[in-house]
Design an enzyme around this catalytic site. Structure first.
Site, short mmCIF file in Angstrom:
data_model
loop_
_atom_site.label_atom_id
_atom_site.label_comp_id
_atom_site.label_asym_id
_atom_site.label_seq_id
_atom_site.Cartn_x
_atom_site.Cartn_y
_atom_site.Cartn_z
N ASP A 298 0.57 -1.93 1.14
CA ASP A 298 1.01 -0.98 1.02
C ASP A 298 1.49 -0.59 2.74
OD1 ASP A 298 1.03 1.68 0.45
OD2 ASP A 298 -0.45 2.14 1.42
N ASP B 54 2.38 3.94 4.07
CA ASP B 54 1.42 4.77 5.15
C ASP B 54 -0.34 4.38 5.18
OD1 ASP B 54 3.72 5.93 5.94
OD2 ASP B 54 4.21 5.93 3.80
N THR C 202 5.15 -0.53 -1.63
CA THR C 202 5.79 1.30 -1.11
C THR C 202 5.60 2.26 -2.67
OG1 THR C 202 6.81 2.13 -0.10
CG2 THR C 202 8.12 1.06 -0.50
N GLY C 203 5.59 3.36 -2.13
CA GLY C 203 6.14 4.03 -3.03
C GLY C 203 7.73 4.16 -2.98
N LYS D 14 2.29 -1.06 -8.68
CA LYS D 14 2.23 -1.74 -7.90
C LYS D 14 1.63 -3.37 -8.97
CE LYS D 14 2.08 0.92 -3.74
NZ LYS D 14 1.87 1.07 -2.54
N ASP E 1 -5.23 1.77 0.34
CA ASP E 1 -6.05 2.66 0.66
C ASP E 1 -5.87 4.25 0.11
OD1 ASP E 1 -2.82 3.26 1.76
OD2 ASP E 1 -4.41 5.30 2.59
N ASN F 271 -2.50 5.08 -5.37
CA ASN F 271 -1.21 4.39 -5.95
C ASN F 271 -1.37 2.97 -5.42
OD1 ASN F 271 -0.70 4.75 -3.07
ND2 ASN F 271 1.44 4.48 -3.53
#
Length: 273
Positions: free
Chosen positions: A8, A10, A42-43, A197, A220, A223
């Site tokens: 991930d 952020d 990632t989103g 994910k 973290d 998601n």
């Protein structure tokens, strides 16, 4: 043996000021040099993470990313889409009605463009352009929205206190129809029900011939939960939510303390064949 590292951005790979530390860069480049696939999960859309991919040396043939929280699996060098799960205009209309009822702003992400659906609640305007300034934003009413586009996800970006207040008001029927996940302190998203994910890693693993037992995932936030659960080795950051920490098999240091590098050094670089 770990053959794929899913990371991930952020709160995980990126520091709080959105940078990648020198130790994280060096460690991930070493892992790639050993033949391990390093995959950003990632989103965000691919074009908004190109700078990070370039920093890590992940723009060559054979480099991949899982974007839009698993909605797309792509080749980093060409952007070619290998797997896609999207939403329809009818989904946009349904969710817009809900957000209007709950006084929430709605941003609709379609590839590299974000449509800020108007009107927005005057007291709660969207913060999404502050969180993702690299994307292109356009103001549109629902009637002005092009219906032939791929809609990857819908985002509500508001202050955390108000988010906490409004999230529980979303009816259960919407949770049954969509995957609704929190992806940051001031952000939650509506996704195709099949998009996670983990699902992105399933599809990439099939393409590459890599089993879930050979994957390591680091995250973290909510998601990231699916990939932490799916991967053979799930790693939570020290700054992760309690739910992520409970799911993970290992807790590394925080995103401010080279937590990604330390986990990769422990379980990949120092692993004996």
């Amino acid at each position: 043996m770990i053959k794929l590292i899913a990371i991930d951005l952020d709160g995980t790979l990126l520091t709080d000021d959105k940078q990648i530390s020198a130790r994280n860069i060096e460690t991930l480049q070493q892992a790639k040099a050993q033949g391990v696939k390093v995959v950003l999960c990632t989103g965000r859309p691919l074009n908004s993470v190109v700078g990070h991919l370039e920093t890590l040396g992940l723009t060559e043939p054979g480099d991949y990313a899982v974007t839009f929280n698993g909605g797309l699996v792509q080749k980093n060098d060409t952007g070619e889409i290998l797997s896609k799960d999207i939403m329809s205009f009818e989904d946009v209309a349904t969710i817009f009605d809900l957000t209007q009822e709950l006084s929430l702003p709605l941003d609709v992400v379609s590839n590299e463009t974000v449509y800020r659906i108007q009107p927005q609640p005057a007291a709660y305007p969207s913060l999404y352009n502050q969180l993702n300034s690299i994307l292109r934003f356009e103001d549109r009413t629902l009637a002005e929205l092009p219906q032939d586009r791929d809609f990857n996800k819908m985002v509500c970006a508001i202050e955390g206190d108000y988010l906490e207040q409004q999230l529980p008001k979303i009816p259960a029927s919407f949770h049954e129809r969509y995957n609704i996940v929190r992806s940051g302190e001031r952000l939650f998203e509506f996704l195709n029900k099949h998009v996670t994910k983990a699902n992105g890693l399933v599809k990439l693993g099939q393409i590459l011939g890599i089993d879930q037992s050979e994957m390591m995932a680091l995250g973290d936030e909510e998601n990231d939960l699916s990939m932490i659960d799916y991967a053979g080795l799930g790693v939570a950051m020290a700054n992760a939510s309690a739910e992520i920490k409970e799911m993970a098999q290992y807790i590394t240091d925080s995103n401010e303390e080279d937590g990604v590098a330390k986990a990769v050094e422990k379980f990949v670089l120092n692993e004996t064949p």
